[in-house]
Design a protein around this motif. Structure first.
Motif, PDB file in Angstrom:
ATOM      1  N   ASP A   6      29.817 -12.698  -3.720  1.00 27.65           N
ATOM      2  CA  ASP A   6      30.235 -12.411  -5.097  1.00 27.65           C
ATOM      3  C   ASP A   6      30.956 -13.622  -5.704  1.00 27.65           C
ATOM      4  O   ASP A   6      30.767 -13.944  -6.870  1.00 27.65           O
ATOM      5  CB  ASP A   6      31.136 -11.176  -5.126  1.00 27.65           C
ATOM      6  CG  ASP A   6      31.479 -10.752  -6.541  1.00 27.65           C
ATOM      7  OD1 ASP A   6      30.553 -10.408  -7.301  1.00 27.65           O
ATOM      8  OD2 ASP A   6      32.675 -10.762  -6.883  1.00 27.65           O
ATOM      9  N   ASP A   7      31.749 -14.316  -4.896  1.00 29.14           N
ATOM     10  CA  ASP A   7      32.477 -15.469  -5.400  1.00 29.14           C
ATOM     11  C   ASP A   7      31.541 -16.650  -5.682  1.00 29.14           C
ATOM     12  O   ASP A   7      31.767 -17.402  -6.617  1.00 29.14           O
ATOM     13  CB  ASP A   7      33.592 -15.878  -4.441  1.00 29.14           C
ATOM     14  CG  ASP A   7      34.773 -16.501  -5.171  1.00 29.14           C
ATOM     15  OD1 ASP A   7      35.170 -15.966  -6.230  1.00 29.14           O
ATOM     16  OD2 ASP A   7      35.280 -17.526  -4.690  1.00 29.14           O
ATOM     17  N   VAL A   8      30.487 -16.797  -4.883  1.00 32.11           N
ATOM     18  CA  VAL A   8      29.481 -17.823  -5.180  1.00 32.11           C
ATOM     19  C   VAL A   8      28.877 -17.540  -6.555  1.00 32.11           C
ATOM     20  O   VAL A   8      28.727 -18.438  -7.384  1.00 32.11           O
ATOM     21  CB  VAL A   8      28.380 -17.861  -4.095  1.00 32.11           C
ATOM     22  CG1 VAL A   8      27.196 -18.723  -4.542  1.00 32.11           C
ATOM     23  CG2 VAL A   8      28.940 -18.380  -2.779  1.00 32.11           C
ATOM     24  N   SER A  21      35.196 -26.002  -4.749  1.00 32.53           N
ATOM     25  CA  SER A  21      35.389 -24.594  -5.101  1.00 32.53           C
ATOM     26  C   SER A  21      34.628 -23.693  -4.140  1.00 32.53           C
ATOM     27  O   SER A  21      35.131 -22.632  -3.746  1.00 32.53           O
ATOM     28  CB  SER A  21      34.981 -24.323  -6.554  1.00 32.53           C
ATOM     29  OG  SER A  21      33.616 -24.570  -6.753  1.00 32.53           O
ATOM     30  N   ARG A  22      33.435 -24.105  -3.720  1.00 28.36           N
ATOM     31  CA  ARG A  22      32.655 -23.310  -2.773  1.00 28.36           C
ATOM     32  C   ARG A  22      33.309 -23.310  -1.388  1.00 28.36           C
ATOM     33  O   ARG A  22      33.317 -22.288  -0.706  1.00 28.36           O
ATOM     34  CB  ARG A  22      31.227 -23.844  -2.695  1.00 28.36           C
ATOM     35  CG  ARG A  22      30.402 -23.695  -3.961  1.00 28.36           C
ATOM     36  CD  ARG A  22      29.701 -22.368  -4.101  1.00 28.36           C
ATOM     37  NE  ARG A  22      28.760 -22.095  -3.066  1.00 28.36           N
ATOM     38  CZ  ARG A  22      27.475 -22.431  -3.088  1.00 28.36           C
ATOM     39  NH1 ARG A  22      26.964 -23.050  -4.128  1.00 28.36           N
ATOM     40  NH2 ARG A  22      26.706 -22.125  -2.070  1.00 28.36           N
ATOM     41  N   LEU A  27      31.765 -10.720   3.726  1.00 26.91           N
ATOM     42  CA  LEU A  27      30.552 -11.415   3.320  1.00 26.91           C
ATOM     43  C   LEU A  27      30.207 -11.081   1.869  1.00 26.91           C
ATOM     44  O   LEU A  27      29.811 -11.960   1.098  1.00 26.91           O
ATOM     45  CB  LEU A  27      29.406 -11.054   4.259  1.00 26.91           C
ATOM     46  CG  LEU A  27      28.165 -11.911   4.201  1.00 26.91           C
ATOM     47  CD1 LEU A  27      28.482 -13.391   4.380  1.00 26.91           C
ATOM     48  CD2 LEU A  27      27.166 -11.450   5.259  1.00 26.91           C
ATOM     49  N   GLY A  28      30.382  -9.836   1.485  1.00 24.22           N
ATOM     50  CA  GLY A  28      30.139  -9.430   0.097  1.00 24.22           C
ATOM     51  C   GLY A  28      31.054 -10.152  -0.877  1.00 24.22           C
ATOM     52  O   GLY A  28      30.617 -10.611  -1.941  1.00 24.22           O
ATOM     53  N   ILE A  59      23.841  -8.090  -4.030  1.00 23.93           N
ATOM     54  CA  ILE A  59      24.728  -8.459  -2.916  1.00 23.93           C
ATOM     55  C   ILE A  59      24.541  -7.491  -1.750  1.00 23.93           C
ATOM     56  O   ILE A  59      24.409  -7.912  -0.596  1.00 23.93           O
ATOM     57  CB  ILE A  59      26.194  -8.519  -3.367  1.00 23.93           C
ATOM     58  CG1 ILE A  59      26.410  -9.701  -4.309  1.00 23.93           C
ATOM     59  CG2 ILE A  59      27.142  -8.621  -2.162  1.00 23.93           C
ATOM     60  CD1 ILE A  59      27.763  -9.722  -5.001  1.00 23.93           C
ATOM     61  N   GLU A  60      24.489  -6.219  -2.037  1.00 24.67           N
ATOM     62  CA  GLU A  60      24.281  -5.209  -0.983  1.00 24.67           C
ATOM     63  C   GLU A  60      22.952  -5.433  -0.267  1.00 24.67           C
ATOM     64  O   GLU A  60      22.884  -5.359   0.966  1.00 24.67           O
ATOM     65  CB  GLU A  60      24.359  -3.800  -1.575  1.00 24.67           C
ATOM     66  CG  GLU A  60      24.239  -2.702  -0.552  1.00 24.67           C
ATOM     67  CD  GLU A  60      25.312  -2.711   0.523  1.00 24.67           C
ATOM     68  OE1 GLU A  60      25.007  -2.297   1.668  1.00 24.67           O
ATOM     69  OE2 GLU A  60      26.450  -3.131   0.253  1.00 24.67           O
TER      70      GLU A  60
END
Length: 194
Positions: free
Chosen positions: A88-90, A60-61, A83-84, A189-190
């Protein structure tokens, strides 16, 4: 949920709490509410099931990394956006099953090397996707050319894993919101991207 998914869920939870040696096939069968023969039918032995659990997370990663970082960014804003989304998906994957994150981190720190082949296929390939993305960003002069892409990748993974591992402690002791809280997560994240 079918029997195979129920077994996955139970195995991931138990392995993450007690490690490979602290869990039996019968323990997993009991939590999953299936006959232990069902585990052998779907997965084989305990080590096969353990590797399947690690593989599930790693795949999945890897899919996530390829989805968001597989294409060249057009400009700095596109780089930051991609990248954000990847970060976010991680966090999304973690929020869906925090036991899976804990299991992966236990395996990464393990001296048994039980799942090394699975980790090479998935997590090392995922890291290579991030490193390639950072290398392209360097070539396009979006990030400093002296930074090592693999170091950037490993540093980013270290930061993400730290925040996932310590979210309950940060909530309890520092009154910080968990990663499921969107405003807090977006700010984190930012900050990481910056």
């Amino acid at each position: 949920m079918n029997a195979k998914d129920t077994i996955y869920k139970a195995a991931i939870e138990l392995f993450s709490k007690s490690g490979f040696d602290g869990v039996s096939i019968r323990d997993i069968a009991t939590l999953a509410n299936v006959h232990f023969a069902s585990i052998r039918y779907h997965f084989g032995d305990k080590e096969d099931l353990y590797n399947a659990c690690i593989s599930k997370h790693g795949e999945s990663r890897l899919v996530s990394a390829k989805r968001f970082l597989g294409a060249e960014p057009k400009n700095v804003e596109d780089m930051r956006l991609r990248l954000g989304y990847a970060i976010d998906d991680v966090f999304r994957i973690h929020n869906e099953n925090p036991f899976l994150t804990k299991l992966l981190l236990l395996e990464v720190e393990s001296t048994d090397h039980r799942a090394d082949l699975v980790l090479k296929k998935t997590m090392v390939a995922m890291s290579a996707t991030y490193a390639q993305f950072f290398k392209i960003c360097q070539e396009k002069k979006f990030i400093h050319s002296k930074l090592d892409p693999l170091f950037l990748t490993q540093s980013l993974m270290g930061i993400l894993h730290h925040f996932m591992r310590t979210e309950s402690t940060r909530e309890r002791l520092l009154s910080q919101k968990k990663l499921k809280h969107n405003v807090s997560k977006e700010l984190m994240i930012e900050n990481i991207i910056t």
